[in-house]
Design a protein around this motif. Structure first.
Motif, short mmCIF file in Angstrom:
data_model
loop_
_atom_site.label_atom_id
_atom_site.label_comp_id
_atom_site.label_asym_id
_atom_site.label_seq_id
_atom_site.Cartn_x
_atom_site.Cartn_y
_atom_site.Cartn_z
N ARG A 207 0.60 -1.56 0.48
CA ARG A 207 0.31 -0.48 0.20
C ARG A 207 1.00 1.38 0.35
O ARG A 207 0.51 1.74 -1.13
CB ARG A 207 -0.70 -0.29 0.91
N TYR A 208 1.71 1.25 0.61
CA TYR A 208 2.97 2.85 0.91
C TYR A 208 3.66 2.85 -0.54
O TYR A 208 3.56 3.80 -1.24
CB TYR A 208 4.14 2.04 1.66
N THR B 258 0.55 3.78 -2.87
CA THR B 258 0.69 5.79 -2.49
C THR B 258 1.80 6.55 -3.15
O THR B 258 1.61 7.41 -4.06
CB THR B 258 0.68 6.13 -1.25
N ARG C 173 1.64 6.90 -6.52
CA ARG C 173 -0.52 7.86 -6.97
C ARG C 173 0.47 9.44 -6.77
O ARG C 173 0.20 10.04 -7.59
CB ARG C 173 -1.13 7.51 -6.42
#
Length: 306
Positions: free
Chosen positions: A144-145, A148, A151
Motif C-alpha cells: 500500500r505504501y 501511494t 500515485r
C-alpha cells in the motif's frame, strides 16, 4: 540491485539476471559471492538505514528488486510485532533511498498471496485483503505504501504477489523441502490432516515473472498475482512427493499428527489473469515436474555430503 540476494529466491534471481547481462549488486544479512558470476555482494542489515542508503546512492541502480524479509511463524505477540516492524522499517530504508535516485526505472517489490488472508478464493488483485499472519500484514502495508508513492510521486513501483514458491535450494523450514528431506532420509513426517488447499509456483516460473516485470511497461503502481491458479490439497501434495520418491514414502507421512496453525487459511489460491495480460506470463512448470526436479536436487545434495 537485489535485496535479499542471498536467500532462496535471491540466488536463483541473481543467477538469471547475470546470465541475462545485468550488472548486479546484492544486499542482505548473509554474504553471497560466486567468482564465476561476478556478483557484488554486501552483507548488511536492511535495518541499518545509513549503510543501506550509502550502497544504493553509491551504485545508483536503474532497477531495484526488493526481496528481503522472511516469514515469521511465532505464536506470541512479540514475534508478530517483530516480524511486522522489521519488514516495514527495512523496506522503508530501501524505498527512501530509492526515492532519491534520478535514473530509477523500476522498483519491483515481492509481496505475497498471504496478504489476502482469509477471504474468498480465487484471490484477485482488486480484493479487499484481510491478512491473518504477521508476514501477510507486513507485506500488505509495504504494498500500500508503494502504491501511494506511485500515485503521488510517480514512483515506478510494481508489486508481485506470488503464491507458495518452491524448488531446488529451498530451506528445510518450508513444507515441501522439509517433507522431501524427511522421506529421503526414511524418516517419518508429521503434518496436519492436509485438507487445506494451496497452490505452488516453481522458482523458475517466479524468476521469469520478475524478469518480465522489470521490463514491463504500464505496470507502475500495479499489484500482480504470480500463481499457478491450480489449487491442490496439501494431503495430495504429500502423496505426490511420497509416490515420486518410490520408497515407503507415503507410509512415512503421519496425517493429522499436527494441528492446523491458528487462523490458517484453508483455501488459498489466486487468479493469474492480470499477469497474463500485463506481463505475458503463465506458469510453465507443472507441480509434478517441479516436485521431481526438487527431489532430484535434494537427493544429489545429500549424496554429495556422504
Amino acid at each position: 540491485l537485489v535485496s535479499g540476494h542471498n536467500g532462496f529466491i535471491g540466488r536463483h534471481l541473481c543467477s538469471s539476471l547475470l546470465a541475462s547481462g545485468f550488472s548486479v549488486v546484492g544486499v542482505g544479512r548473509g554474504s553471497y559471492y560466486d567468482t564465476k558470476e561476478k556478483l557484488l555482494s554486501y552483507e548488511v542489515d536492511i535495518l541499518n538505514r545509513t549503510a543501506v542508503s550509502k550502497i544504493i546512492l553509491d551504485y545508483s541502480p536503474e532497477i531495484i528488486i526488493h526481496l528481503a524479509g522472511g516469514p515469521a511463524r511465532g505464536k506470541s505477540y512479540n514475534d508478530f510485532h517483530d516480524c511486522v516492524d522489521t519488514a516495514q522499517r527495512g523496506s522503508y530504508n530501501i524505498i527512501d533511498a530509492a526515492l532519491k535516485l534520478k535514473e530509477l526505472k523500476n522498483f519491483v517489490f515481492l509481496g505475497s498471496c498471504e496478504e489476502y488472508g482469509c477471504i474468498d478464493v480465487p484471490f484477485v488483485e482488486s480484493s479487499q485483503e484481510s491478512p491473518n499472519t504477521a508476514y501477510g500484514l507486513a507485506k500488505l502495508s509495504i504494498s500500500r505504501y508503494l502504491q501511494t508513492l506511485s500515485r503521488i510521486f510517480d514512483f515506478p513501483a510494481t508489486i508481485l504477489r506470488p503464491s507458495v514458491v518452491y524448488g531446488p535450494g529451498q530451506t528445510k523450514k518450508m513444507f515441501l523441502s522439509d517433507l522431501i528431506t524427511h522421506l529421503l532420509n526414511n524418516q517419518t513426517f508429521d503434518m496436519s490432516e492436509g485438507l487445506q488447499t494451496r497452490e505452488f509456483v516453481f522458482i523458475e516460473d517466479l524468476v521469469r515473472a520478475i524478469l518480465l516485470a522489470i521490463n514491463a511497461e504500464d505496470c507502475k503502481g500495479e499489484i500482480i498475482n504470480i500463481s499457478s491458479c491450480s489449487p491442490v490439497l496439501i494431503k495430495d501434495v504429500a502423496r505426490e512427493v511420497g509416490a515420486q520418491i518410490q520408497t515407503s514414502g507415503i507410509d512415512l507421512i503421519n496425517y493429522g499428527a499436527k494441528d492446523y496453525r491458528v487462523g490458517e487459511s484453508m483455501k488459498y489460491y489466486a487468479d493469474n489473469s492480470k499477469a497474463k495480460i500485463l506481463l505475458g506470463w503463465s506458469p510453465e512448470i507443472s507441480l509434478a515436474e517441479g516436485v521431481q526436479r526438487t527431489i532430484e536436487w535434494k537427493r544429489q545434495t545429500m549424496e554429495n555430503l556422504l
